[in-house]
Write a protein that holds these residues in place. Structure first.
Motif, PDB file in Angstrom:
ATOM      1  N   GLU A 274       0.834  -1.208   0.000  1.00 14.55           N
ATOM      2  CA  GLU A 274       0.000   0.000   0.000  1.00 14.55           C
ATOM      3  C   GLU A 274       0.867   1.256   0.000  1.00 14.55           C
ATOM      4  O   GLU A 274       1.844   1.353   0.741  1.00 14.55           O
ATOM      5  N   GLU A 286       2.199   0.486   4.011  1.00 13.28           N
ATOM      6  CA  GLU A 286       2.284  -0.794   4.710  1.00 13.28           C
ATOM      7  C   GLU A 286       2.138  -1.919   3.699  1.00 13.28           C
ATOM      8  O   GLU A 286       1.770  -1.695   2.544  1.00 13.28           O
ATOM      9  N   ASN A 288       0.195  -5.675   3.293  1.00 15.47           N
ATOM     10  CA  ASN A 288      -0.748  -6.652   3.831  1.00 15.47           C
ATOM     11  C   ASN A 288      -0.336  -8.021   3.307  1.00 15.47           C
ATOM     12  O   ASN A 288      -0.329  -8.257   2.102  1.00 15.47           O
TER      13      ASN A 288
HETATM   14 MG    MG Z   1      -3.888  -0.545   5.107  1.00 18.11          MG
END
Ligand code: MG
Ligand code: ADP
Ligand code: ADP
Length: 471
Positions: A274, A286, A288
């Motif tokens: 992201e 971040e 995921n």
């Molecule tokens: Mg996020």
């Protein structure tokens, strides 16, 4: 090849995984707790097992799930999203027990799940990160000093945060003093860790994320980006692929950054990197380390079945595609149909679905586990359906989204459906001119009325007459 998978999840994502398994000749095992006794995911799987009366405990018990996988002869566990999907301990228990965890190695989950460690890895790999603290904040004094250096507004964020929680914006030192202890207490309650860090607040950014796939041979590819800027309270509502506002150069650059990020940490399986975008600046936010709610729209534009690839990668097979095999066509939108009342601050609206009719027609996909008569339990996420639309052009996909939302009948609970119509009708949205401030800066879009549909009025009348006649 994996032969039998325990699906450590529920709802639409469990159904989604069952579907991939079914197409690949893999047996699927569902789990459920008492409130999910009548849930669709266990009816669709080949086998299902009860994990007791507590609504959540069973879904969140790593050891029990690994043991169940062993007892039921599963060679792998798919964690879905949410629940234990980014729990490094769960992945580690799988590794120890010789059960394949469908995701990256536990050490990678651990290092990317910790947002400050992830920032460190990205800095080392030359991926631009949002300006902010080196590691966690020690105390409020350090926070105040750093905020002066970086410049307000700043964000205080939970190091182990997720789902949009544990993030607060501070516009001044006074606000920072107020918010700092709040984030710590929220982080402790929600994520079991009091660690927080600081980032510069990127004002009105676009949320752009890149889907990547990485195999055990070390090959990494990306499947282009999704624009998830339409959010409320840092949570996504409508997702779009590809972003209507990236230039081809930005698209190549950001895709390359995501691949570099995944390579830098030895990533394996499907994941999402992201970023925040403002003007021409791109910042890593971040990663995921799991399948995401909005993987569907990438599937629609690229034709790649992401869950299938997850199962293949976890089986040790090489990626089915090289980067040059990946292209995209048209635009896809995903509407997260949440059982919520947008007019009442998006308050969850749980209860029985009295009437459900799925939208269909060309370019329409529905991922859900609901049905007429289904009771949405109050213990889980309020997202009850994903409506995905695809079309060749941006204009057409908006028209299709509008039409599909209109087709949909979901009554008995309040949903976000009509509110999404309002967003689609906004000229800025139609021009592709929006960022993460779109929802909060357009409160007027909440001024709508749910239209009563003639057929439903007829249905209600019929029911009333029947009740009166004592039938
Ligand atoms: Mg996020
Ligand atoms: P995505 O990142 O896939 O778009 P979300 O951020 O909406 O999805 O998260 C998907 C689900 O996982 C939601 O139910 C959310 O509440 C939950 N979730 C995500 N991260 C965490 C976390 N760290 N702790 C608890 N729940 C989480
Ligand atoms: P989560 O793990 O909960 O998904 P993220 O770090 O991905 O948390 O942030 C969620 C959302 O919060 C982003 O999509 C963005 O809208 C907002 N956000 C997070 N960090 C920043 C920042 N530094 N500046 C501006 N907005 C941010």
């Amino acid at each position: 090849m994996i032969k039998k998978v325990l699906i450590a999840n529920r709802g639409e994502i469990a159904v989604r995984i069952v579907r991939a398994c079914a197409e690949m000749g893999i047996r699927s095992v569902a789990i459920y707790t008492e409130p999910d006794r009548y849930a669709l995911h266990l009816k669709r799987a080949d086998e299902s097992y009860s994990l007791g009366a507590d609504p959540l405990a069973g879904y969140l018990d790593p050891l029990r799930l690994v043991n169940l996988a062993l007892e039921t002869g599963c060679d792998a566990i798919h964690p879905g999203y949410g629940f234990l999907s980014e729990n490094a301990e769960f992945a580690r228990l799988c590794e120890e027990a010789g059960v394949i965890f469908i995701g990256p190695k536990s050490t990678v989950i651990h290092s990317m799940g910790d947002k400050t460690q992830a920032r460190d890895s990205m800095r080392a790999a030359g991926v631009p990160i949002t300006p902010g603290s080196d590691g966690n904040l020690k105390d409020i004094d350090e926070a105040l000093t750093l905020a002066e250096e970086i410049g307000y507004p700043v964000m205080i964020k939970a190091t182990s945060g997720g789902g949009g929680r544990g993030i607060r914006r501070c516009d001044s030192a006074t606000e920072l003093r107020q918010q700092y202890p709040r984030v710590i207490s929220e982080a402790t309650k929600a994520f079991g860790s009091a660690d927080v860090f600081m980032e510069k607040c990127i004002v009105n950014p676009r949320h752009i994320e890149v889907q990547i796939l990485a195999d055990s041979q070390g090959d990494v590819i990306h499947l282009y980006e999704r624009d998830c800027s339409i959010q409320r309270r840092n949570q996504k509502l409508i997702e779009i692929a590809p972003s209507p506002s990236l230039t081809p150069e930005q698209r190549e650059y950001i895709g390359g950054l995501a691949v570099r990020a995944a390579e830098a940490v030895g990533y394996e399986n499907a994941g999402t990197v992201e970023f925040l975008l403002t003007g021409n600046e791109v910042y890593f936010m971040e990663m995921n380390t799991r399948v995401q709610v909005e993987h569907t729209i990438t599937e629609q534009i690229t034709g790649v079945d992401i869950v299938r690839e997850q199962l293949r990668i976890a089986s040790g097979l090489p990626l089915s595609y090289r980067q040059e095999d990946i292209s995209y066509r048209g635009f896809a939108l995903q509407f997260r149909i949440n059982a919520e009342d947008p007019k009442n601050d998006f308050l969850p609206s749980f209860g029985r679905i009295s009437h459900y009719y799925a939208p269909g027609g060309p370019g329409v996909r529905v991922d859900t586990a609901i049905y007429t008569g289904y009771d949405i339990p109050p213990y889980f996420d309020s997202m009850c359906m994903k409506l995905i639309c695809w079309a060749l052009t941006w204009e057409e996909v908006i028209a299709r989204g509008r039409r599909a939302l209109d087709d949909m009948r979901l009554r008995g609970v309040k949903t976000t459906g009509t509110y999404y119509q309002q967003i689609l009708n906004h000229p800025d949205f139609q021009r592709g001119e929006f960022d993460t401030s779109f929802v909060p800066s357009h409160p007027e879009l909440l001024n709508y009325s749910e239209k009563a549909l003639p057929k439903e009025i007829a249905l209600a009348l019929a029911a009333a007459i029947a009740a009166h006649a004592g039938l």
